[in-house]
Write a protein that holds these residues in place. Structure first.
Motif, PDB file in Angstrom:
ATOM      1  N   GLU A 161      -5.554   6.915  11.661  1.00  0.00           N
ATOM      2  CA  GLU A 161      -4.439   7.842  11.898  1.00  0.00           C
ATOM      3  C   GLU A 161      -3.239   7.482  11.027  1.00  0.00           C
ATOM      4  O   GLU A 161      -2.562   8.363  10.470  1.00  0.00           O
ATOM      5  N   GLN A 162      -2.951   6.186  10.901  1.00  0.00           N
ATOM      6  CA  GLN A 162      -1.836   5.749  10.064  1.00  0.00           C
ATOM      7  C   GLN A 162      -2.113   6.044   8.592  1.00  0.00           C
ATOM      8  O   GLN A 162      -1.208   6.451   7.847  1.00  0.00           O
ATOM      9  N   ILE A 163      -3.341   5.835   8.177  1.00  0.00           N
ATOM     10  CA  ILE A 163      -3.716   6.109   6.788  1.00  0.00           C
ATOM     11  C   ILE A 163      -3.577   7.592   6.488  1.00  0.00           C
ATOM     12  O   ILE A 163      -2.981   7.994   5.479  1.00  0.00           O
ATOM     13  N   LYS A 164      -4.103   8.434   7.376  1.00  0.00           N
ATOM     14  CA  LYS A 164      -4.040   9.882   7.169  1.00  0.00           C
ATOM     15  C   LYS A 164      -2.606  10.390   7.202  1.00  0.00           C
ATOM     16  O   LYS A 164      -2.205  11.249   6.407  1.00  0.00           O
ATOM     17  N   GLY A 165      -1.808   9.875   8.121  1.00  0.00           N
ATOM     18  CA  GLY A 165      -0.460  10.388   8.300  1.00  0.00           C
ATOM     19  C   GLY A 165       0.544   9.901   7.281  1.00  0.00           C
ATOM     20  O   GLY A 165       1.543  10.590   7.026  1.00  0.00           O
ATOM     21  N   ASN A 166       0.302   8.739   6.663  1.00  0.00           N
ATOM     22  CA  ASN A 166       1.316   8.138   5.804  1.00  0.00           C
ATOM     23  C   ASN A 166       0.878   7.848   4.376  1.00  0.00           C
ATOM     24  O   ASN A 166       1.740   7.677   3.496  1.00  0.00           O
ATOM     25  N   LEU A 167      -0.425   7.780   4.121  1.00  0.00           N
ATOM     26  CA  LEU A 167      -0.875   7.298   2.820  1.00  0.00           C
ATOM     27  C   LEU A 167      -1.822   8.241   2.096  1.00  0.00           C
ATOM     28  O   LEU A 167      -2.264   7.920   0.991  1.00  0.00           O
ATOM     29  N   MET A 168      -2.144   9.372   2.684  1.00  0.00           N
ATOM     30  CA  MET A 168      -3.073  10.300   2.051  1.00  0.00           C
ATOM     31  C   MET A 168      -2.365  11.595   1.682  1.00  0.00           C
ATOM     32  O   MET A 168      -1.986  12.362   2.561  1.00  0.00           O
ATOM     33  N   PHE A 169      -2.200  11.815   0.382  1.00  0.00           N
ATOM     34  CA  PHE A 169      -1.537  13.026  -0.088  1.00  0.00           C
ATOM     35  C   PHE A 169      -2.420  13.844  -1.025  1.00  0.00           C
ATOM     36  O   PHE A 169      -2.130  15.010  -1.287  1.00  0.00           O
ATOM     37  N   ALA A 170      -3.478  13.216  -1.548  1.00  0.00           N
ATOM     38  CA  ALA A 170      -4.326  13.915  -2.518  1.00  0.00           C
ATOM     39  C   ALA A 170      -5.772  14.023  -2.047  1.00  0.00           C
ATOM     40  O   ALA A 170      -6.652  14.328  -2.824  1.00  0.00           O
ATOM     41  N   SER A 171      -6.003  13.775  -0.779  1.00  0.00           N
ATOM     42  CA  SER A 171      -7.365  13.826  -0.257  1.00  0.00           C
ATOM     43  C   SER A 171      -7.333  14.246   1.201  1.00  0.00           C
ATOM     44  O   SER A 171      -6.297  14.184   1.867  1.00  0.00           O
ATOM     45  N   ASP A 172      -8.483  14.666   1.710  1.00  0.00           N
ATOM     46  CA  ASP A 172      -8.560  15.141   3.084  1.00  0.00           C
ATOM     47  C   ASP A 172      -9.312  14.193   4.004  1.00  0.00           C
ATOM     48  O   ASP A 172      -9.094  14.195   5.205  1.00  0.00           O
ATOM     49  N   ALA A 230       0.833  -1.200   0.000  1.00  0.00           N
ATOM     50  CA  ALA A 230       0.000   0.000   0.000  1.00  0.00           C
ATOM     51  C   ALA A 230       0.872   1.256   0.000  1.00  0.00           C
ATOM     52  O   ALA A 230       0.577   2.238  -0.695  1.00  0.00           O
ATOM     53  N   LYS A 231       1.941   1.230   0.770  1.00  0.00           N
ATOM     54  CA  LYS A 231       2.858   2.367   0.827  1.00  0.00           C
ATOM     55  C   LYS A 231       3.508   2.616  -0.539  1.00  0.00           C
ATOM     56  O   LYS A 231       3.589   3.757  -1.011  1.00  0.00           O
ATOM     57  N   LEU A 232       3.959   1.548  -1.186  1.00  0.00           N
ATOM     58  CA  LEU A 232       4.569   1.673  -2.510  1.00  0.00           C
ATOM     59  C   LEU A 232       3.554   2.172  -3.536  1.00  0.00           C
ATOM     60  O   LEU A 232       3.863   3.014  -4.381  1.00  0.00           O
ATOM     61  N   PHE A 233       2.349   1.658  -3.441  1.00  0.00           N
ATOM     62  CA  PHE A 233       1.298   2.054  -4.380  1.00  0.00           C
ATOM     63  C   PHE A 233       1.016   3.550  -4.277  1.00  0.00           C
ATOM     64  O   PHE A 233       0.933   4.252  -5.291  1.00  0.00           O
ATOM     65  N   VAL A 234       0.858   4.034  -3.067  1.00  0.00           N
ATOM     66  CA  VAL A 234       0.532   5.451  -2.861  1.00  0.00           C
ATOM     67  C   VAL A 234       1.692   6.352  -3.300  1.00  0.00           C
ATOM     68  O   VAL A 234       1.472   7.414  -3.890  1.00  0.00           O
ATOM     69  N   ASN A 235       2.906   5.924  -3.050  1.00  0.00           N
ATOM     70  CA  ASN A 235       4.066   6.768  -3.352  1.00  0.00           C
ATOM     71  C   ASN A 235       4.495   6.733  -4.816  1.00  0.00           C
ATOM     72  O   ASN A 235       5.026   7.728  -5.326  1.00  0.00           O
TER      73      ASN A 235
END
Length: 256
Positions: free
Chosen positions: A74-85, A45-50
């Motif tokens: 919290e982990q999703i918001k802090g590490n995997l969300m860059f294009a959404s709120d 998931a981390k690789l996919f998002v990045n």
């Protein structure tokens, strides 16, 4: 800088052709056990998002679905969300599909079910294709992007993971055609590492296994539950069949 970004996006937009064909070499076997490995899915998931979500959307998947692989909001918001709120939003990209098609001639494909759509009965599963595809990029200065791929020759997508794998070139040799001695064929002989990557070959293969595992999981997040439910249903049907058989025998035992 703006021209560079637009050029890169144009190359990435051509990725649809990379996922739309299955020519080239035989596919390697994807390590299927990773689909049941929570740590592998989280890393995927981390690789996919990045590396993928910059241009490819997963428009049928919500960020909060990653709770199923052990991540908190919290982990999703802090590490995997860059294009959404909002953690409940769909995994979309800001690149407008209509404009991308007008500018580049192709729209980067949605990757929600890409692992399920690439299956080929003669070569393997969609996961096998993706696992092979992601690991067989090499430098080719004759191509517009500077990259080529063994699983999809003349691919339009550049190697976005090259910093992890490093740069390689493919080695070929001319050999006699086994079916016609008067002809020669161009035979792939292996890769030669030109510059090292941040990962070793083993680490990169493992990381690509994680990424493909996530792509496969994303195509059907309830797969494990479906399999478990299927087993329960089959056991119930087996037990019910036995009971029905014995009831039928008891009902007819006194009738001649």
């Amino acid at each position: 800088m703006k021209k560079f970004i637009l050029s890169l996006l144009a190359s990435l937009a051509m990725a649809s052709s990379a996922f739309a064909a299955g020519g080239g070499i035989a596919w390697d076997k994807f390590p299927a056990e990773k689909v049941n490995d929570v740590a592998a899915l989280q890393n995927g998931a981390k690789l996919f998002v990045n590396y993928c979500l910059n241009c490819h959307s997963a428009a049928f998947m919500r960020y909060n679905r990653m709770r199923d692989i052990g991540l908190t909001d919290e982990q999703i918001k802090g590490n995997l969300m860059f294009a959404s709120d909002k953690v409940g939003d769909l995994m979309k990209v800001s690149l407008d599909a209509r404009q991308a098609k007008e500018w580049f001639g192709a729209t980067p494909p949605d990757l929600t079910v890409i692992a399920r759509s690439r299956a080929d009965g003669s070569k393997g599963s969609g996961a096998d294709y993706l696992y092979t595809y992601l690991r067989t990029f090499y430098r080719d200065d004759t191509k517009a992007t500077g990259w080529n791929n063994l699983a999809f020759p003349s691919v339009g997508m550049p190697h976005v993971l090259w910093e992890l794998q490093g740069q390689r070139v493919a080695k070929y040799a001319d050999e006699k055609d086994p079916h016609d001695a008067t002809k020669t064929v161009h035979v792939f002989k292996g890769f030669e590492q030109v510059t090292p990557g941040k990962m070793s070959a083993t680490e990169f293969d493992s990381a690509m296994g994680d990424l493909v595992a996530y792509l496969q999981w994303m195509g059907e997040p309830v797969q494990k539950q479906r399999v478990r439910l299927g087993v329960v249903v089959l056991l119930f049907l087996g037990l019910f069949t036995f009971i029905a058989w014995r009831l039928n025998a008891a009902y007819w035992k006194d009738i001649k």
